[in-house]
Write an enzyme that holds these catalytic residues in place. Structure first.
Site, mmCIF file in Angstrom:
data_model
loop_
_atom_site.group_PDB
_atom_site.id
_atom_site.type_symbol
_atom_site.label_atom_id
_atom_site.label_comp_id
_atom_site.label_asym_id
_atom_site.label_seq_id
_atom_site.Cartn_x
_atom_site.Cartn_y
_atom_site.Cartn_z
ATOM 1 N N GLY A 180 -63.208 41.321 71.810
ATOM 2 C CA GLY A 180 -63.158 41.189 72.991
ATOM 3 C C GLY A 180 -62.006 42.213 73.536
ATOM 4 O O GLY A 180 -61.031 41.648 74.472
ATOM 5 N N SER B 292 -62.234 44.956 75.330
ATOM 6 C CA SER B 292 -62.676 46.017 76.250
ATOM 7 C C SER B 292 -61.853 45.815 77.614
ATOM 8 O O SER B 292 -61.931 46.724 78.498
ATOM 9 C CB SER B 292 -64.177 45.800 76.842
ATOM 10 O OG SER B 292 -64.314 44.448 77.052
ATOM 11 N N ARG B 293 -61.141 44.887 77.782
ATOM 12 C CA ARG B 293 -60.114 44.760 79.128
ATOM 13 C C ARG B 293 -59.264 43.496 78.591
ATOM 14 O O ARG B 293 -59.235 43.026 77.703
ATOM 15 C CB ARG B 293 -61.108 44.306 80.016
ATOM 16 C CG ARG B 293 -61.913 43.192 80.165
ATOM 17 C CD ARG B 293 -62.533 42.557 81.500
ATOM 18 N NE ARG B 293 -63.173 41.470 81.347
ATOM 19 C CZ ARG B 293 -64.256 41.154 80.816
ATOM 20 N NH1 ARG B 293 -65.056 42.163 80.582
ATOM 21 N NH2 ARG B 293 -64.877 40.061 80.964
ATOM 22 N N ASN C 209 -59.798 37.683 69.604
ATOM 23 C CA ASN C 209 -59.340 37.346 71.181
ATOM 24 C C ASN C 209 -60.407 36.948 72.080
ATOM 25 O O ASN C 209 -60.090 36.515 73.194
ATOM 26 C CB ASN C 209 -58.482 38.789 71.534
ATOM 27 C CG ASN C 209 -58.417 38.833 72.990
ATOM 28 O OD1 ASN C 209 -57.518 38.442 73.701
ATOM 29 N ND2 ASN C 209 -59.284 39.427 73.854
ATOM 30 N N SER D 54 -54.552 28.694 73.712
ATOM 31 C CA SER D 54 -53.994 28.737 75.142
ATOM 32 C C SER D 54 -53.193 27.394 75.204
ATOM 33 O O SER D 54 -53.365 26.484 74.632
ATOM 34 C CB SER D 54 -55.289 28.649 75.995
ATOM 35 O OG SER D 54 -54.926 28.115 77.081
ATOM 36 N N TYR E 81 -63.047 24.423 77.745
ATOM 37 C CA TYR E 81 -62.274 25.354 77.348
ATOM 38 C C TYR E 81 -61.281 24.695 76.307
ATOM 39 O O TYR E 81 -60.743 25.305 75.332
ATOM 40 C CB TYR E 81 -61.633 26.131 78.549
ATOM 41 C CG TYR E 81 -60.735 27.380 78.215
ATOM 42 C CD1 TYR E 81 -61.190 28.558 77.938
ATOM 43 C CD2 TYR E 81 -59.412 26.984 78.725
ATOM 44 C CE1 TYR E 81 -60.405 29.968 77.827
ATOM 45 C CE2 TYR E 81 -58.619 28.324 78.269
ATOM 46 C CZ TYR E 81 -59.033 29.641 77.868
ATOM 47 O OH TYR E 81 -58.290 30.753 77.842
ATOM 48 N N ALA F 101 -61.239 22.115 74.596
ATOM 49 C CA ALA F 101 -61.661 21.731 73.373
ATOM 50 C C ALA F 101 -61.952 23.001 72.520
ATOM 51 O O ALA F 101 -61.461 22.888 71.210
ATOM 52 C CB ALA F 101 -63.039 21.082 73.361
HETATM 53 P P1 NAP Z 1 -61.107 38.731 80.207
HETATM 54 O O1 NAP Z 1 -60.117 39.668 80.891
HETATM 55 O O2 NAP Z 1 -61.975 37.978 80.604
HETATM 56 O O3 NAP Z 1 -61.751 39.505 78.722
HETATM 57 C C1 NAP Z 1 -62.420 38.860 77.958
HETATM 58 C C2 NAP Z 1 -62.908 39.843 76.734
HETATM 59 O O4 NAP Z 1 -63.759 38.859 75.699
HETATM 60 C C3 NAP Z 1 -63.812 41.085 77.345
HETATM 61 O O5 NAP Z 1 -63.240 42.158 76.510
HETATM 62 C C4 NAP Z 1 -65.193 40.521 76.947
HETATM 63 O O6 NAP Z 1 -65.870 41.643 76.589
HETATM 64 C C5 NAP Z 1 -64.596 39.565 75.657
HETATM 65 N N1 NAP Z 1 -65.966 38.757 75.419
HETATM 66 C C6 NAP Z 1 -66.369 37.771 76.283
HETATM 67 N N2 NAP Z 1 -67.457 37.299 75.460
HETATM 68 C C7 NAP Z 1 -67.916 38.063 74.457
HETATM 69 C C8 NAP Z 1 -68.565 37.760 73.162
HETATM 70 N N3 NAP Z 1 -69.643 36.881 73.189
HETATM 71 N N4 NAP Z 1 -68.511 38.621 72.339
HETATM 72 C C9 NAP Z 1 -67.571 39.523 72.015
HETATM 73 N N5 NAP Z 1 -66.587 39.742 73.306
HETATM 74 C C10 NAP Z 1 -66.736 38.814 74.043
HETATM 75 O O7 NAP Z 1 -60.159 37.553 79.270
HETATM 76 P P2 NAP Z 1 -58.412 37.585 78.999
HETATM 77 O O8 NAP Z 1 -57.896 36.914 80.036
HETATM 78 O O9 NAP Z 1 -58.044 38.980 78.554
HETATM 79 O O10 NAP Z 1 -58.472 36.435 77.900
HETATM 80 C C11 NAP Z 1 -58.481 36.923 76.466
HETATM 81 C C12 NAP Z 1 -58.220 35.810 75.601
HETATM 82 O O11 NAP Z 1 -56.964 35.296 75.925
HETATM 83 C C13 NAP Z 1 -59.308 34.894 75.733
HETATM 84 O O12 NAP Z 1 -59.603 34.309 74.374
HETATM 85 C C14 NAP Z 1 -58.671 33.665 76.591
HETATM 86 O O13 NAP Z 1 -59.275 32.410 76.339
HETATM 87 C C15 NAP Z 1 -57.284 33.651 76.284
HETATM 88 N N6 NAP Z 1 -56.381 33.329 77.012
HETATM 89 C C16 NAP Z 1 -56.375 34.011 78.419
HETATM 90 C C17 NAP Z 1 -55.506 33.446 79.419
HETATM 91 C C18 NAP Z 1 -55.130 34.010 80.660
HETATM 92 O O14 NAP Z 1 -54.454 33.517 81.500
HETATM 93 N N7 NAP Z 1 -55.763 35.122 80.819
HETATM 94 C C19 NAP Z 1 -54.456 32.405 79.051
HETATM 95 C C20 NAP Z 1 -54.567 31.959 77.799
HETATM 96 C C21 NAP Z 1 -55.583 32.315 76.738
HETATM 97 P P3 NAP Z 1 -67.401 41.887 77.338
HETATM 98 O O15 NAP Z 1 -67.176 42.118 78.954
HETATM 99 O O16 NAP Z 1 -67.732 42.970 76.740
HETATM 100 O O17 NAP Z 1 -67.990 40.541 76.901
#
Ligand code: NAP
Length: 246
Positions: A11, A13-14, A89, A141, A154, A156
């Site tokens: 994950g 890509s962003r 991630n 998280s 989420y 869980a």
């Molecule tokens: P995000 O901006 O939505 O990015 C999610 C990433 O996961 C994207 O690169 C997406 O790529 C990839 N992804 C989703 N489904 C996938 C799949 N089936 N196979 C492979 N890649 C997949 O999320 P983020 O905020 O950066 O979060 C990253 C991680 O941190 C997550 O695990 C999230 O739960 C955790 N987290 C985030 C926060 C927060 O506040 N942002 C807080 C706590 C934990 P595609 O678009 O190509 O699918």
């Protein structure tokens, strides 16, 4: 510091994954940028790494799919001969109140966030055992620690990741492999961009450091856990949340 290391970031890509890929590459690792649907964004991350003199490639793989993950990781091992760092991630949210949550929304979140983490660890473990070294870092998280209304699926998945982390840490420690989790609070990414201004303001009031985290805050913690210096840390959950869950 990470020169010669081969790192897989799911994950990437962003958001947080992108920041992790950039940080590991800046420290010298060769980075495999995984994505599921966002090929163009993943390509831009690769380009940014290369423009800064680093090395990267992009690989499509849906982490929820066991056989895709096995093939993905075995191709990396074939091409690079080793895997030093795995960062799990990739993650999604499908929020909703418990009473109204569909089975699909529960299953999809668990399949990507939790099972995806198992799939890739399962796939790298044999190689890392052979190497007698490895760093695995899983994205949990604070919600997996404290729970959150509207996020039973989420929470869980993220609590499950902590269980996987501690169990895998015990299982793999004797082979020189460390397994840790990072538990971010609120981080400014597309995932939290959907929150209303009111919810964001209320959330910031609960954060002692008074701001959302930046993806780079998480990336630097991951890079530390991936480094030689973190060799005596395993089975831990590092909260990077501005003090939110104190
Ligand atoms: P995000 O901006 O939505 O990015 C999610 C990433 O996961 C994207 O690169 C997406 O790529 C990839 N992804 C989703 N489904 C996938 C799949 N089936 N196979 C492979 N890649 C997949 O999320 P983020 O905020 O950066 O979060 C990253 C991680 O941190 C997550 O695990 C999230 O739960 C955790 N987290 C985030 C926060 C927060 O506040 N942002 C807080 C706590 C934990 P595609 O678009 O190509 O699918």
């Amino acid at each position: 510091m990470l020169e010669g290391k081969i790192a897989v970031v799911t994950g990437a890509s962003r958001g947080i994954g992108k920041a992790i890929a950039l940080e590991l590459a800046a420290r010298g690792a060769e980075v495999i940028i995984n994505y599921n649907g966002s090929a163009q964004s993943a390509g831009e991350v690769k380009k940014e790494i290369e423009e800064k003199g680093g090395k990267a490639e992009t690989v499509q793989c849906n982490v929820a799919d066991f056989s895709q993950c096995s093939e993905f990781i075995s191709d990396v091992i074939k091409n690079y001969g080793r895997i030093d760092i795995l960062v799990n991630n990739a993650g999604i949210t499908r929020d909703g109140l418990l009473m109204k949550m569909s089975e699909k929304d529960f299953d999809d979140v668990v399949a990507i966030n939790l099972k995806g983490t198992f799939h890739t660890i399962r796939a790298v473990s044999r190689q890392m055992i052979k190497q007698r070294s490895g760093r695995i870092i899983n994205m949990s998280s604070v919600v997996g620690i404290c729970g959150n209304a509207g996020q039973v699926n989420y929470a869980a998945s993220k609590a499950g990741i902590i269980g996987v982390t501690k169990s895998a840490a015990k299982e793999l420690a004797s082979r020189g492999i460390t397994v840790n989790a990072v538990a971010p609070g609120f981080v400014d990414t597309e995932m939290t961009a959907v929150l209303s201004d009111k919810v964001k303001e209320e959330s910031i009031r609960q954060i002692p450091l008074g701001r959302f985290g930046k993806p780079e805050d998480i990336a630097k913690t991951v890079a530390f856990l991936a480094s030689e210096e973190a060799g005596y840390i395993t089975g831990q959950v590092i909260q990077v949340d501005g003090g939110m869950a104190i």
